[in-house]
Structures are given as structure tokens and as C-alpha cells.
Design a protein around this motif. Structure first.
Motif, PDB file in Angstrom:
ATOM      1  N   ILE A   1       0.794  -1.086   0.138  1.00 30.88           N
ATOM      2  CA  ILE A   1       0.002   0.041   0.055  1.00 30.88           C
ATOM      3  C   ILE A   1       0.909   1.341   0.026  1.00 30.88           C
ATOM      4  O   ILE A   1       0.767   2.179  -0.596  1.00 30.88           O
ATOM      5  N   THR A   2       1.769   1.183   0.807  1.00 30.84           N
ATOM      6  CA  THR A   2       2.860   2.443   0.834  1.00 30.84           C
ATOM      7  C   THR A   2       3.524   2.866  -0.565  1.00 30.84           C
ATOM      8  O   THR A   2       3.512   3.800  -0.749  1.00 30.84           O
ATOM      9  N   GLU A   3       4.104   1.470  -1.049  1.00 30.14           N
ATOM     10  CA  GLU A   3       4.580   1.799  -2.302  1.00 30.14           C
ATOM     11  C   GLU A   3       3.791   2.109  -3.278  1.00 30.14           C
ATOM     12  O   GLU A   3       3.970   2.952  -4.178  1.00 30.14           O
ATOM     13  N   GLY A   4       2.319   1.584  -3.201  1.00 29.77           N
ATOM     14  CA  GLY A   4       1.437   2.028  -4.396  1.00 29.77           C
ATOM     15  C   GLY A   4       1.028   3.354  -4.225  1.00 29.77           C
ATOM     16  O   GLY A   4       1.052   4.129  -5.014  1.00 29.77           O
ATOM     17  N   ALA A   5       0.933   3.989  -2.957  1.00 30.89           N
ATOM     18  CA  ALA A   5       0.609   5.327  -2.684  1.00 30.89           C
ATOM     19  C   ALA A   5       1.776   6.288  -3.278  1.00 30.89           C
ATOM     20  O   ALA A   5       1.569   7.265  -3.822  1.00 30.89           O
ATOM     21  N   ARG A   6       2.993   5.782  -3.042  1.00 29.06           N
ATOM     22  CA  ARG A   6       4.093   6.652  -3.362  1.00 29.06           C
ATOM     23  C   ARG A   6       4.250   6.534  -4.974  1.00 29.06           C
ATOM     24  O   ARG A   6       4.448   7.736  -5.491  1.00 29.06           O
ATOM     25  N   ALA A   7       3.878   5.632  -5.505  1.00 29.48           N
ATOM     26  CA  ALA A   7       4.028   5.415  -6.931  1.00 29.48           C
ATOM     27  C   ALA A   7       2.834   6.302  -7.685  1.00 29.48           C
ATOM     28  O   ALA A   7       3.200   6.907  -8.718  1.00 29.48           O
ATOM     29  N   VAL A   8       1.803   6.486  -7.027  1.00 37.62           N
ATOM     30  CA  VAL A   8       0.522   7.177  -7.221  1.00 37.62           C
ATOM     31  C   VAL A   8       0.853   8.608  -7.452  1.00 37.62           C
ATOM     32  O   VAL A   8       0.874   9.591  -8.183  1.00 37.62           O
ATOM     33  N   CYS A   9       1.651   8.973  -6.010  1.00 40.62           N
ATOM     34  CA  CYS A   9       1.784  10.435  -5.911  1.00 40.62           C
ATOM     35  C   CYS A   9       2.868  10.806  -6.754  1.00 40.62           C
ATOM     36  O   CYS A   9       2.709  11.928  -7.544  1.00 40.62           O
TER      37      CYS A   9
ATOM     38  N   SER B   1       3.726   9.557  -9.737  1.00 41.92           N
ATOM     39  CA  SER B   1       3.446   9.626 -11.377  1.00 41.92           C
ATOM     40  C   SER B   1       2.318  10.857 -11.522  1.00 41.92           C
ATOM     41  O   SER B   1       2.365  11.600 -12.667  1.00 41.92           O
ATOM     42  N   LEU B   2       1.507  11.289 -10.568  1.00 42.97           N
ATOM     43  CA  LEU B   2       0.478  12.407 -10.770  1.00 42.97           C
ATOM     44  C   LEU B   2       1.352  13.547 -10.543  1.00 42.97           C
ATOM     45  O   LEU B   2       1.088  14.559 -11.457  1.00 42.97           O
ATOM     46  N   GLY B   3       2.316  13.543  -9.578  1.00 40.14           N
ATOM     47  CA  GLY B   3       3.032  14.920  -9.616  1.00 40.14           C
ATOM     48  C   GLY B   3       3.872  15.034 -10.956  1.00 40.14           C
ATOM     49  O   GLY B   3       3.746  16.088 -11.160  1.00 40.14           O
ATOM     50  N   ASP B   4       4.429  14.027 -11.698  1.00 40.72           N
ATOM     51  CA  ASP B   4       5.159  14.231 -12.922  1.00 40.72           C
ATOM     52  C   ASP B   4       4.163  14.783 -13.594  1.00 40.72           C
ATOM     53  O   ASP B   4       4.448  15.595 -14.689  1.00 40.72           O
ATOM     54  N   MET B   5       2.971  14.220 -13.802  1.00 37.93           N
ATOM     55  CA  MET B   5       2.066  14.484 -15.029  1.00 37.93           C
ATOM     56  C   MET B   5       1.678  15.894 -14.754  1.00 37.93           C
ATOM     57  O   MET B   5       1.343  16.842 -15.554  1.00 37.93           O
TER      58      MET B   5
ATOM     59  N   ALA C   1      -1.225  -6.371  -7.831  1.00 37.82           N
ATOM     60  CA  ALA C   1      -1.228  -5.627  -9.229  1.00 37.82           C
ATOM     61  C   ALA C   1      -2.375  -4.856  -9.752  1.00 37.82           C
ATOM     62  O   ALA C   1      -2.399  -3.716 -10.180  1.00 37.82           O
ATOM     63  N   PHE C   2      -3.557  -5.627  -9.806  1.00 38.49           N
ATOM     64  CA  PHE C   2      -4.792  -5.093 -10.325  1.00 38.49           C
ATOM     65  C   PHE C   2      -5.153  -3.735  -9.432  1.00 38.49           C
ATOM     66  O   PHE C   2      -5.772  -3.034  -9.735  1.00 38.49           O
ATOM     67  N   LYS C   3      -5.185  -4.012  -8.085  1.00 42.27           N
ATOM     68  CA  LYS C   3      -5.308  -3.177  -7.104  1.00 42.27           C
ATOM     69  C   LYS C   3      -4.646  -1.858  -7.448  1.00 42.27           C
ATOM     70  O   LYS C   3      -5.187  -0.576  -7.379  1.00 42.27           O
ATOM     71  N   LEU C   4      -3.364  -1.870  -7.446  1.00 45.76           N
ATOM     72  CA  LEU C   4      -2.582  -0.761  -7.825  1.00 45.76           C
ATOM     73  C   LEU C   4      -2.940   0.047  -8.992  1.00 45.76           C
ATOM     74  O   LEU C   4      -3.029   1.187  -9.084  1.00 45.76           O
ATOM     75  N   ALA C   5      -2.964  -0.950  -9.982  1.00 48.75           N
ATOM     76  CA  ALA C   5      -3.467  -0.072 -11.325  1.00 48.75           C
ATOM     77  C   ALA C   5      -4.415   0.405 -11.181  1.00 48.75           C
ATOM     78  O   ALA C   5      -4.862   1.646 -11.799  1.00 48.75           O
ATOM     79  N   GLU C   6      -5.698   0.176 -10.386  1.00 42.48           N
ATOM     80  CA  GLU C   6      -7.011   0.845 -10.399  1.00 42.48           C
ATOM     81  C   GLU C   6      -6.790   2.010  -9.248  1.00 42.48           C
ATOM     82  O   GLU C   6      -7.410   2.878  -9.756  1.00 42.48           O
ATOM     83  N   GLU C   7      -6.064   1.869  -8.431  1.00 43.81           N
ATOM     84  CA  GLU C   7      -5.645   3.035  -7.652  1.00 43.81           C
ATOM     85  C   GLU C   7      -5.136   4.321  -8.456  1.00 43.81           C
ATOM     86  O   GLU C   7      -5.580   5.237  -8.401  1.00 43.81           O
ATOM     87  N   LYS C   8      -4.297   3.875  -9.303  1.00 46.20           N
ATOM     88  CA  LYS C   8      -3.378   4.898 -10.204  1.00 46.20           C
ATOM     89  C   LYS C   8      -4.542   5.377 -11.106  1.00 46.20           C
ATOM     90  O   LYS C   8      -4.500   6.581 -11.410  1.00 46.20           O
ATOM     91  N   LEU C   9      -5.255   4.649 -11.861  1.00 46.56           N
ATOM     92  CA  LEU C   9      -6.348   4.810 -12.871  1.00 46.56           C
ATOM     93  C   LEU C   9      -7.267   5.939 -12.144  1.00 46.56           C
ATOM     94  O   LEU C   9      -7.843   6.869 -12.796  1.00 46.56           O
ATOM     95  N   ASN C  10      -7.999   5.471 -10.795  1.00 47.30           N
ATOM     96  CA  ASN C  10      -8.822   6.244 -10.118  1.00 47.30           C
ATOM     97  C   ASN C  10      -8.154   7.820  -9.952  1.00 47.30           C
ATOM     98  O   ASN C  10      -8.645   8.753 -10.075  1.00 47.30           O
ATOM     99  N   ALA C  11      -6.912   7.699  -9.522  1.00 45.79           N
ATOM    100  CA  ALA C  11      -6.181   9.097  -8.933  1.00 45.79           C
ATOM    101  C   ALA C  11      -5.907  10.018 -10.426  1.00 45.79           C
ATOM    102  O   ALA C  11      -6.111  11.249 -10.398  1.00 45.79           O
ATOM    103  N   LEU C  12      -5.805   8.981 -11.315  1.00 39.85           N
ATOM    104  CA  LEU C  12      -5.329   9.723 -12.652  1.00 39.85           C
ATOM    105  C   LEU C  12      -6.531  10.459 -13.121  1.00 39.85           C
ATOM    106  O   LEU C  12      -6.720  11.828 -13.545  1.00 39.85           O
ATOM    107  N   ASP C  13      -7.797   9.919 -13.107  1.00 35.49           N
ATOM    108  CA  ASP C  13      -8.997  10.418 -13.426  1.00 35.49           C
ATOM    109  C   ASP C  13      -9.249  11.878 -12.636  1.00 35.49           C
ATOM    110  O   ASP C  13      -9.705  12.811 -13.097  1.00 35.49           O
ATOM    111  N   GLN C  14      -8.997  11.683 -11.113  1.00 36.47           N
ATOM    112  CA  GLN C  14      -9.562  12.749 -10.553  1.00 36.47           C
ATOM    113  C   GLN C  14      -8.188  13.835 -10.800  1.00 36.47           C
ATOM    114  O   GLN C  14      -8.741  15.014 -10.720  1.00 36.47           O
ATOM    115  N   ALA C  15      -7.112  13.663 -11.077  1.00 40.39           N
ATOM    116  CA  ALA C  15      -6.172  14.649 -11.278  1.00 40.39           C
ATOM    117  C   ALA C  15      -6.513  15.270 -12.539  1.00 40.39           C
ATOM    118  O   ALA C  15      -6.236  16.522 -12.523  1.00 40.39           O
TER     119      ALA C  15
END
Length: 167
Positions: free
Chosen positions: A12-20, A22-26, A146-160
Motif C-alpha cells: 500500500i505504501t509503495e502503491g501510494a508513493r507510485a501514485v503520488c 506519477s501524478l506529480g510528474d503529470m 497488481a490490479f488493485k494498484l493499477a486501479e488506484e492509479k487510474l482512479n487518481a489519474l481520473d481525479q487529477a
């Protein structure tokens, strides 16, 4: 069970960090690009700009966004057109960044799934059947993560992307 819990928390920690990350870069990329667009639009709309400056700014935008700028004529562009143009360009920039990031997320997911399918559980005191059962369970767990992390990233991407379109 403690090890599984620790692995879940670490995931979860790695997933949250990866989301942040990638969204920060975008976000930085979108802000930089929209800032450049705004500068060119300001030059086009500024009555104190020379015709050469306005033409250069218009050409810069047209070369970067030909599909959008083809419907605009520099000589006939009004202030209201510039506001609409800026909105259209911002939306296009965000959408392009979002699609690029989606492709990266899908690629990362495929890599994670391939790694999950190759994973082997380490159980030195188990029978072959027990070893296979643990390996199957490990692989399934890794695939779900892996699916959960991808889903978290996609949801965060949509919100961003919704938030960035307000920029």
C-alpha cells in the motif's frame, strides 16, 4: 500472518508513493505546457504586440496543436475566441497527458502480472502439492495486488485530470 500484513502495508505504501510520483510528474508537465500556451495566447491578445510577435505565437500554437488551431484565423480572432481556445488547449493537454500516463499504468500492470506468474513460494518443509498450493496462492495474491494498484492509479489519474482541467 504478520509477514503477510507487513507485505500488504508495504504494498500500500509503495502503491501510494507510485501514485503520488506519477501524478506529480503529470501535473508538472501539464502546468508547464499550459503556461507556455497561456503566454502565447497573451501575446496574441495583447494589442501592444507586433504583428510579427502575434504571428509567431500563433504559429507556435498551430504547430503544437494543429487540429485545434486550424479552425482559428489570426486576423479574425476575438478575445472571446482566445478564452475558448485556451480552454480547448488546456483540455487537450490534460487529455494527452492522461492517455500517456494510462499507457504507462497498463504497461506496468502487464509487467507486474508477468512477474506474478513467475513467482515461486519458498516453503522448504512442504510437500510438492503444498509447495504448488502456496505458489498458486502467492501468484494470485500478487496478481490481485497488481490490479488493485493499477486501479488506484487510474482512479487518481481520473481525479487529477478533472482537477487539472480547472487550471
Amino acid at each position: 500472518q504478520i509477514n503477510r500484513l507487513a507485505d500488504s502495508i508495504r504494498g500500500i505504501t509503495e502503491g501510494a508513493r507510485a501514485v503520488c510520483d506519477s501524478l506529480g510528474d503529470m501535473t508538472v508537465s501539464v502546468i508547464e505546457e499550459t503556461s507556455a500556451v497561456k503566454k502565447n495566447i497573451e501575446v496574441i491578445g495583447d494589442l501592444n504586440s507586433t504583428q510579427a510577435q502575434r504571428l509567431s505565437a500563433f504559429n507556435d500554437l498551430q504547430s503544437a496543436y494543429p487540429g485545434i488551431l486550424n479552425s482559428y484565423d489570426l486576423e479574425k480572432i476575438a478575445l472571446s475566441d482566445l478564452i475558448t481556445l485556451e480552454r480547448e488547449l488546456t483540455k487537450a493537454i490534460v487529455e494527452r497527458a492522461k492517455e500517456s500516463r494510462k499507457a504507462e499504468i497498463n504497461k506496468d500492470l502487464l509487467v507486474s502480472l508477468e512477474e506474478a506468474n513467475r513467482a515461486e513460494a519458498f516453503a522448504p518443509f512442504n510437500t510438492d502439492a503444498g509447495q504448488q498450493q502456496q505458489t498458486d496462492a502467492l501468484r494470485e495474491n500478487l496478481r490481485l495486488q497488481a490490479f488493485k494498484l493499477a486501479e488506484e492509479k487510474l482512479n487518481a489519474l481520473d481525479q487529477a485530470s478533472l482537477d487539472l482541467n480547472k487550471f
